[in-house]
Design a protein around this motif. Structure first.
Motif, PDB file in Angstrom:
ATOM      1  N   LEU A  62       0.811  -1.224   0.000  1.00 20.42           N
ATOM      2  CA  LEU A  62       0.000   0.000   0.000  1.00 20.42           C
ATOM      3  C   LEU A  62       0.841   1.271   0.000  1.00 20.42           C
ATOM      4  O   LEU A  62       0.400   2.309  -0.484  1.00 20.42           O
ATOM      5  CB  LEU A  62      -0.965   0.005   1.180  1.00 20.42           C
ATOM      6  CG  LEU A  62      -2.166  -0.924   1.029  1.00 20.42           C
ATOM      7  CD1 LEU A  62      -3.006  -0.922   2.295  1.00 20.42           C
ATOM      8  CD2 LEU A  62      -3.016  -0.544  -0.165  1.00 20.42           C
ATOM      9  N   SER A  63       2.047   1.202   0.504  1.00 19.20           N
ATOM     10  CA  SER A  63       2.889   2.407   0.520  1.00 19.20           C
ATOM     11  C   SER A  63       3.198   2.904  -0.884  1.00 19.20           C
ATOM     12  O   SER A  63       3.539   4.080  -1.055  1.00 19.20           O
ATOM     13  CB  SER A  63       4.188   2.143   1.276  1.00 19.20           C
ATOM     14  OG  SER A  63       4.958   1.163   0.608  1.00 19.20           O
ATOM     15  N   THR A  64       3.064   2.064  -1.893  1.00 18.54           N
ATOM     16  CA  THR A  64       3.311   2.503  -3.270  1.00 18.54           C
ATOM     17  C   THR A  64       2.113   3.248  -3.847  1.00 18.54           C
ATOM     18  O   THR A  64       2.227   3.891  -4.888  1.00 18.54           O
ATOM     19  CB  THR A  64       3.647   1.316  -4.194  1.00 18.54           C
ATOM     20  OG1 THR A  64       2.510   0.445  -4.288  1.00 18.54           O
ATOM     21  CG2 THR A  64       4.852   0.538  -3.675  1.00 18.54           C
ATOM     22  N   VAL A  65       0.968   3.160  -3.177  1.00 16.43           N
ATOM     23  CA  VAL A  65      -0.261   3.777  -3.668  1.00 16.43           C
ATOM     24  C   VAL A  65      -0.463   5.165  -3.065  1.00 16.43           C
ATOM     25  O   VAL A  65      -0.989   6.065  -3.713  1.00 16.43           O
ATOM     26  CB  VAL A  65      -1.478   2.887  -3.335  1.00 16.43           C
ATOM     27  CG1 VAL A  65      -2.780   3.541  -3.747  1.00 16.43           C
ATOM     28  CG2 VAL A  65      -1.328   1.512  -3.972  1.00 16.43           C
ATOM     29  N   TYR A  66      -0.040   5.313  -1.826  1.00 15.45           N
ATOM     30  CA  TYR A  66      -0.279   6.553  -1.090  1.00 15.45           C
ATOM     31  C   TYR A  66       1.007   7.356  -0.964  1.00 15.45           C
ATOM     32  O   TYR A  66       2.098   6.841  -1.122  1.00 15.45           O
ATOM     33  CB  TYR A  66      -0.819   6.228   0.305  1.00 15.45           C
ATOM     34  CG  TYR A  66      -2.151   5.530   0.269  1.00 15.45           C
ATOM     35  CD1 TYR A  66      -3.339   6.256   0.168  1.00 15.45           C
ATOM     36  CD2 TYR A  66      -2.232   4.145   0.323  1.00 15.45           C
ATOM     37  CE1 TYR A  66      -4.562   5.613   0.128  1.00 15.45           C
ATOM     38  CE2 TYR A  66      -3.451   3.489   0.287  1.00 15.45           C
ATOM     39  CZ  TYR A  66      -4.608   4.231   0.191  1.00 15.45           C
ATOM     40  OH  TYR A  66      -5.815   3.596   0.148  1.00 15.45           O
ATOM     41  N   GLY A  67       0.841   8.649  -0.657  1.00 17.24           N
ATOM     42  CA  GLY A  67       2.017   9.466  -0.395  1.00 17.24           C
ATOM     43  C   GLY A  67       2.216  10.614  -1.356  1.00 17.24           C
ATOM     44  O   GLY A  67       3.171  11.365  -1.209  1.00 17.24           O
ATOM     45  N   ASP A  68       1.334  10.775  -2.342  1.00 19.17           N
ATOM     46  CA  ASP A  68       1.463  11.957  -3.188  1.00 19.17           C
ATOM     47  C   ASP A  68       0.565  13.060  -2.626  1.00 19.17           C
ATOM     48  O   ASP A  68      -0.016  12.919  -1.556  1.00 19.17           O
ATOM     49  CB  ASP A  68       1.165  11.644  -4.656  1.00 19.17           C
ATOM     50  CG  ASP A  68      -0.273  11.243  -4.931  1.00 19.17           C
ATOM     51  OD1 ASP A  68      -1.188  11.746  -4.254  1.00 19.17           O
ATOM     52  OD2 ASP A  68      -0.489  10.416  -5.836  1.00 19.17           O
ATOM     53  N   GLU A  69       0.444  14.132  -3.344  1.00 15.44           N
ATOM     54  CA  GLU A  69      -0.257  15.290  -2.777  1.00 15.44           C
ATOM     55  C   GLU A  69      -1.755  15.075  -2.560  1.00 15.44           C
ATOM     56  O   GLU A  69      -2.355  15.793  -1.777  1.00 15.44           O
ATOM     57  CB  GLU A  69      -0.026  16.536  -3.633  1.00 15.44           C
ATOM     58  CG  GLU A  69      -0.666  16.468  -5.008  1.00 15.44           C
ATOM     59  CD  GLU A  69      -0.411  17.716  -5.823  1.00 15.44           C
ATOM     60  OE1 GLU A  69      -1.355  18.197  -6.471  1.00 15.44           O
ATOM     61  OE2 GLU A  69       0.735  18.202  -5.812  1.00 15.44           O
ATOM     62  N   ARG A  70      -2.373  14.075  -3.179  1.00 17.97           N
ATOM     63  CA  ARG A  70      -3.818  13.882  -3.011  1.00 17.97           C
ATOM     64  C   ARG A  70      -4.210  12.490  -2.508  1.00 17.97           C
ATOM     65  O   ARG A  70      -5.382  12.182  -2.401  1.00 17.97           O
ATOM     66  CB  ARG A  70      -4.532  14.189  -4.325  1.00 17.97           C
ATOM     67  CG  ARG A  70      -4.305  15.664  -4.726  1.00 17.97           C
ATOM     68  CD  ARG A  70      -5.179  16.121  -5.819  1.00 17.97           C
ATOM     69  NE  ARG A  70      -6.556  16.240  -5.345  1.00 17.97           N
ATOM     70  CZ  ARG A  70      -7.586  16.319  -6.148  1.00 17.97           C
ATOM     71  NH1 ARG A  70      -7.423  16.267  -7.440  1.00 17.97           N
ATOM     72  NH2 ARG A  70      -8.797  16.434  -5.665  1.00 17.97           N
ATOM     73  N   ASN A  71      -3.236  11.652  -2.203  1.00 16.40           N
ATOM     74  CA  ASN A  71      -3.470  10.313  -1.652  1.00 16.40           C
ATOM     75  C   ASN A  71      -2.578  10.162  -0.427  1.00 16.40           C
ATOM     76  O   ASN A  71      -1.361  10.341  -0.523  1.00 16.40           O
ATOM     77  CB  ASN A  71      -3.088   9.218  -2.652  1.00 16.40           C
ATOM     78  CG  ASN A  71      -3.970   9.213  -3.870  1.00 16.40           C
ATOM     79  OD1 ASN A  71      -5.164   8.997  -3.774  1.00 16.40           O
ATOM     80  ND2 ASN A  71      -3.375   9.468  -5.023  1.00 16.40           N
ATOM     81  N   ARG A  72      -3.158   9.809   0.688  1.00 23.81           N
ATOM     82  CA  ARG A  72      -2.363   9.674   1.909  1.00 23.81           C
ATOM     83  C   ARG A  72      -2.931   8.572   2.780  1.00 23.81           C
ATOM     84  O   ARG A  72      -4.136   8.354   2.810  1.00 23.81           O
ATOM     85  CB  ARG A  72      -2.417  11.003   2.653  1.00 23.81           C
ATOM     86  CG  ARG A  72      -1.291  11.331   3.582  1.00 23.81           C
ATOM     87  CD  ARG A  72       0.088  11.501   2.943  1.00 23.81           C
ATOM     88  NE  ARG A  72       0.235  12.399   1.843  1.00 23.81           N
ATOM     89  CZ  ARG A  72       0.487  13.708   1.910  1.00 23.81           C
ATOM     90  NH1 ARG A  72       0.580  14.307   3.063  1.00 23.81           N
ATOM     91  NH2 ARG A  72       0.647  14.409   0.822  1.00 23.81           N
ATOM     92  N   TYR A  73      -2.049   7.892   3.502  1.00 27.08           N
ATOM     93  CA  TYR A  73      -2.463   6.820   4.400  1.00 27.08           C
ATOM     94  C   TYR A  73      -1.679   6.938   5.703  1.00 27.08           C
ATOM     95  O   TYR A  73      -0.481   7.210   5.687  1.00 27.08           O
ATOM     96  CB  TYR A  73      -2.197   5.440   3.769  1.00 27.08           C
ATOM     97  CG  TYR A  73      -2.971   4.334   4.445  1.00 27.08           C
ATOM     98  CD1 TYR A  73      -4.187   3.903   3.943  1.00 27.08           C
ATOM     99  CD2 TYR A  73      -2.496   3.737   5.612  1.00 27.08           C
ATOM    100  CE1 TYR A  73      -4.921   2.908   4.577  1.00 27.08           C
ATOM    101  CE2 TYR A  73      -3.222   2.749   6.246  1.00 27.08           C
ATOM    102  CZ  TYR A  73      -4.431   2.340   5.727  1.00 27.08           C
ATOM    103  OH  TYR A  73      -5.157   1.367   6.363  1.00 27.08           O
ATOM    104  N   TRP A  74      -2.398   6.722   6.809  1.00 24.47           N
ATOM    105  CA  TRP A  74      -1.799   6.795   8.141  1.00 24.47           C
ATOM    106  C   TRP A  74      -1.957   5.464   8.846  1.00 24.47           C
ATOM    107  O   TRP A  74      -2.952   4.760   8.660  1.00 24.47           O
ATOM    108  CB  TRP A  74      -2.472   7.884   8.989  1.00 24.47           C
ATOM    109  CG  TRP A  74      -2.257   9.238   8.434  1.00 24.47           C
ATOM    110  CD1 TRP A  74      -1.259  10.129   8.761  1.00 24.47           C
ATOM    111  CD2 TRP A  74      -3.035   9.904   7.433  1.00 24.47           C
ATOM    112  NE1 TRP A  74      -1.382  11.278   8.021  1.00 24.47           N
ATOM    113  CE2 TRP A  74      -2.465  11.170   7.191  1.00 24.47           C
ATOM    114  CE3 TRP A  74      -4.167   9.543   6.702  1.00 24.47           C
ATOM    115  CZ2 TRP A  74      -2.986  12.075   6.281  1.00 24.47           C
ATOM    116  CZ3 TRP A  74      -4.686  10.442   5.785  1.00 24.47           C
ATOM    117  CH2 TRP A  74      -4.097  11.698   5.583  1.00 24.47           C
TER     118      TRP A  74
END
Length: 159
Positions: free
Chosen positions: A44-56
């Motif tokens: 999942l870390s490859t999906v999130y982390g840009d300016e409009r997708n985030r995961y905590w």
């Protein structure tokens, strides 16, 4: 025990997948049409982390991942996001961890979107009550061609 919320890293991927799969098994959702069959679940870390997708992730004092939640852009409208993969292990339910995750998600979503939707299962009654506390309203509206076709309950929140 105290818990902290931080952004997902690649080192969290395996532990997060185990949390999500355990929760899906608990609710009988370990089948196609749910997050169970998500081809990115193990990374999942490859999906999130840009300016409009985030995961905590929620982590215990020892650093163990016990939950997580994310915001992802929708594929059908630029001003709509989805609350994605919100799961917590039973040991950290009812003590505020889910609220900390939701607060992070909604604060981020409000910066980038006008509406937030989510999909869940009919038997996840406690989760539905939780979402409703945050102002999510049940809807029959469909939000694109969702991969989670087994999710039979949908919610929307306008900011």
């Amino acid at each position: 025990m105290k818990y902290a919320i931080r952004e997902l890293t690649a080192q969290d991927d395996a532990a997060l997948e185990a949390v999500i799969r355990a929760c899906l098994i608990e609710h009988g959702a370990n089948h196609a049409g749910t997050a169970w069959a998500d081809p990115f679940l193990s990374r999942l870390s490859t999906v999130y982390g840009d300016e409009r997708n985030r995961y905590w992730v929620a982590v215990s004092e020892s650093g163990r991942v016990v939950g997580g939640a994310g915001i992802g852009r929708s594929e059908f409208a630029d001003d709509v996001c989805e609350l994605q993969k919100m799961y917590c292990l039973p040991e950290c339910r009812g003590i505020g961890v889910s609220h900390m995750l939701m607060d992070e998600c909604l604060a981020f979503a409000k910066l980038h979107y006008r509406r937030c939707f989510l999909e869940t299962l009919q038997n996840m009654v406690a989760a539905q009550r939780f979402y409703e506390k945050y102002g999510f309203a049940r809807t029959d509206e469909r939000f694109g061609d969702a991969a989670h076709f087994s999710c039979d309950v949908r919610y929307i929140l306008d900011f």
